[in-house]
Design a protein around this motif. Sequence first.
Motif, PDB file in Angstrom:
ATOM      1  N   SER A  51     -12.573  -1.984   3.217  1.00  0.00           N
ATOM      2  CA  SER A  51     -12.079  -0.660   2.806  1.00  0.00           C
ATOM      3  C   SER A  51     -10.765  -0.791   2.035  1.00  0.00           C
ATOM      4  O   SER A  51     -10.589  -0.152   0.988  1.00  0.00           O
ATOM      5  CB  SER A  51     -11.883   0.238   4.028  1.00  0.00           C
ATOM      6  N   ALA A  52      -9.846  -1.598   2.556  1.00  0.00           N
ATOM      7  CA  ALA A  52      -8.558  -1.787   1.870  1.00  0.00           C
ATOM      8  C   ALA A  52      -8.792  -2.443   0.509  1.00  0.00           C
ATOM      9  O   ALA A  52      -8.232  -2.011  -0.508  1.00  0.00           O
ATOM     10  CB  ALA A  52      -7.620  -2.639   2.721  1.00  0.00           C
TER      11      ALA A  52
ATOM     12  N   ALA B 295      -4.405   1.046  11.732  1.00  0.00           N
ATOM     13  CA  ALA B 295      -3.521  -0.132  11.854  1.00  0.00           C
ATOM     14  C   ALA B 295      -4.152  -1.343  11.164  1.00  0.00           C
ATOM     15  O   ALA B 295      -3.469  -2.137  10.506  1.00  0.00           O
ATOM     16  CB  ALA B 295      -3.257  -0.433  13.336  1.00  0.00           C
ATOM     17  N   LEU B 296      -5.463  -1.475  11.283  1.00  0.00           N
ATOM     18  CA  LEU B 296      -6.150  -2.595  10.623  1.00  0.00           C
ATOM     19  C   LEU B 296      -6.123  -2.443   9.097  1.00  0.00           C
ATOM     20  O   LEU B 296      -5.928  -3.423   8.365  1.00  0.00           O
ATOM     21  CB  LEU B 296      -7.604  -2.699  11.118  1.00  0.00           C
ATOM     22  N   VAL B 297      -6.298  -1.223   8.604  1.00  0.00           N
ATOM     23  CA  VAL B 297      -6.230  -1.001   7.145  1.00  0.00           C
ATOM     24  C   VAL B 297      -4.823  -1.339   6.644  1.00  0.00           C
ATOM     25  O   VAL B 297      -4.658  -1.992   5.606  1.00  0.00           O
ATOM     26  CB  VAL B 297      -6.623   0.450   6.770  1.00  0.00           C
ATOM     27  N   ALA B 298      -3.812  -0.915   7.411  1.00  0.00           N
ATOM     28  CA  ALA B 298      -2.425  -1.216   7.022  1.00  0.00           C
ATOM     29  C   ALA B 298      -2.212  -2.727   6.972  1.00  0.00           C
ATOM     30  O   ALA B 298      -1.568  -3.251   6.051  1.00  0.00           O
ATOM     31  CB  ALA B 298      -1.451  -0.557   7.998  1.00  0.00           C
ATOM     32  N   LYS B 299      -2.788  -3.436   7.943  1.00  0.00           N
ATOM     33  CA  LYS B 299      -2.674  -4.907   7.948  1.00  0.00           C
ATOM     34  C   LYS B 299      -3.322  -5.496   6.680  1.00  0.00           C
ATOM     35  O   LYS B 299      -2.736  -6.348   6.012  1.00  0.00           O
ATOM     36  CB  LYS B 299      -3.364  -5.463   9.197  1.00  0.00           C
TER      37      LYS B 299
ATOM     38  N   PRO C 212       0.945  -0.961  -1.968  1.00  0.00           N
ATOM     39  CA  PRO C 212      -0.255  -0.370  -1.379  1.00  0.00           C
ATOM     40  C   PRO C 212       0.163   0.571  -0.253  1.00  0.00           C
ATOM     41  O   PRO C 212       0.966   0.204   0.604  1.00  0.00           O
ATOM     42  CB  PRO C 212      -1.027  -1.589  -0.857  1.00  0.00           C
ATOM     43  N   THR C 213      -0.351   1.793  -0.303  1.00  0.00           N
ATOM     44  CA  THR C 213       0.150   2.845   0.582  1.00  0.00           C
ATOM     45  C   THR C 213      -0.979   3.447   1.412  1.00  0.00           C
ATOM     46  O   THR C 213      -2.035   3.781   0.871  1.00  0.00           O
ATOM     47  CB  THR C 213       0.837   3.935  -0.281  1.00  0.00           C
ATOM     48  N   VAL C 214      -0.730   3.565   2.723  1.00  0.00           N
ATOM     49  CA  VAL C 214      -1.729   4.111   3.643  1.00  0.00           C
ATOM     50  C   VAL C 214      -1.131   5.329   4.339  1.00  0.00           C
ATOM     51  O   VAL C 214      -0.067   5.228   4.953  1.00  0.00           O
ATOM     52  CB  VAL C 214      -2.141   3.059   4.705  1.00  0.00           C
TER      53      VAL C 214
END
Length: 493
Positions: A286-287, A316-320, A381-383
């Motif tokens: 997704s990221a 949290a996983l996408v941010a990682k 990259p921004t979440v």
Amino acid sequence: MSTDYRSLIPTLSYRNQAFINGKHVPAASGKTFDCVSPIDGKVLTRVAECDSEDVNRAVAAARAAFEKGSWSTCHPAKRKKTLLKFADLIAKHKDELALLETLDMGKPISVSAGGDIPGSIQCIQWYAEAADKVYDEISPYRPDSVSLITREPIGVVAAVVPWNYPLLMASWKLGPALAAGNSIIIKPAEQSPLTILRIAELASEAGIPDGVFNVLPGFGESAGQALGRHMDVDMIAFTGSTQVGKFFLRYAGESNMKHVSLETGGKSPNIVFADAGDLDHVAKVSADGVFFNSGQSCNAPTRILVQDTIRDEFVALVAKHAKPWTPADPLDPKTTMGAVVDRDQMERVLGYIDAGRKEGATVAAGGAQVRQDTGGAYIEPTVFTAVQNSMKIAQEEIFGPVVVAVAFKDEAEAVRLANDSIYGLQANLWTRDVSRAHKLSRQLKAGTVVVNNVWGSDITNPFGGYKQSGIGRDKSLHAMDKYCQVKNTFIQL
Ligand code: NAP
Ligand code: MG
């Protein structure tokens, strides 16, 4: 990657004039505009600023070539051979073209060299091969007659294209349009004219007759609008924003009712159910899908809809997985994310990030401009999490490296939120439940539905949108149909 692209920069010579009737020529007005690299904000060259006078010249050349018939009515196998040669010539110059694309619009060199240029070559080859393999039809009409259904090229096609995949978006138009026998005039985005201007002379070298392939760099308001309103342009093939797509419908309505095909914006939902399986994998894909090309992809999965029970873990996983997309020098072969296309676009994206904060969404990663010292245009990259689907950042296309996460409770709410958008380009769906995958795919209003991935489309698959994501399809044989008139001829026996 073995090519040392930086060492090639001094060897480049920019094609910066229009290409009309087989020749590079200045704009009739003599005007030029700055072509700026978003890598460092420096001017690469000054490019011809075409306006309605140049549009008149290009349309006249395209029409004359079409009527002469050396392309429009030649044997389809000849078009095939010529287009294959054109693709070979592009391949011969692939390093130069990849470098031009990266300098012009700031994407990483690994992406230009590994994606945009090979994808453009493959697209032209695919339609070249189709040229002499698409058959016409005979209808099961009365026994005392023969009813032929034949395809004819439409005539003069104008392609107005964006800057996010400059050569690839142009290729999605010129491949099928030329294979079908049309003449074409391409208006690249003002931010990214260089690769298309370079391949124009390769088209001539390959044997595409003068007037069949023309390029008019310039601004949308002038050159783009003049093409849209021209009485002798038979079709507009547009990729770009929904707002400008609507302008083209108006131009057509107020002029000659030309055909209009539109590939416009998107805000693609990426629905993640709790039963999606390996969430770390889902978050990574997704990221990658969002941040690829600095988020400047019309079908990027920018609207995560995640089941509420796994929201915090998933975000949290996408941010990682956003971290490896931190912007770096586009000319470094290891760089994953480069610049955004220009400073205006950077300011627009930063404005959206601001709006998200003001509306009460939470920044889970990124959120700022970076690499200011370069003079270029770069955003982290921004979440965003804790987003409501009604917020501006969930409804509007940001077209930058920004993803938003909205929580849902159950299947019904997921579908409702996914379809609660003016767009319908692509929808992505992660679940291990095969019935749910089929059921929801039918309910999602999108031209493409991807289950358990966000990527994968290639030239064999039709691409285009429902709702305000457009009209018509690019890619696949469906695209060839839109560059043709369908004629019915009856013969009484
Ligand atoms: P844009 O502003 O709509 O521009 C697209 C093209 O239209 C450019 O060549 C532009 O010329 C021209 N244009 C602008 N204003 C015009 C006017 N008043 N009359 C006639 N032509 C005009 O879009 P963009 O910012 O370049 O590209 C981003 C957009 O493209 C996003 O919305 C993205 O979703 C969409 N896109 C869609 C697809 C798809 O397949 N659905 C694929 C890629 C991108 P200028 O050079 O003057 O700007
Ligand atoms: Mg540029």
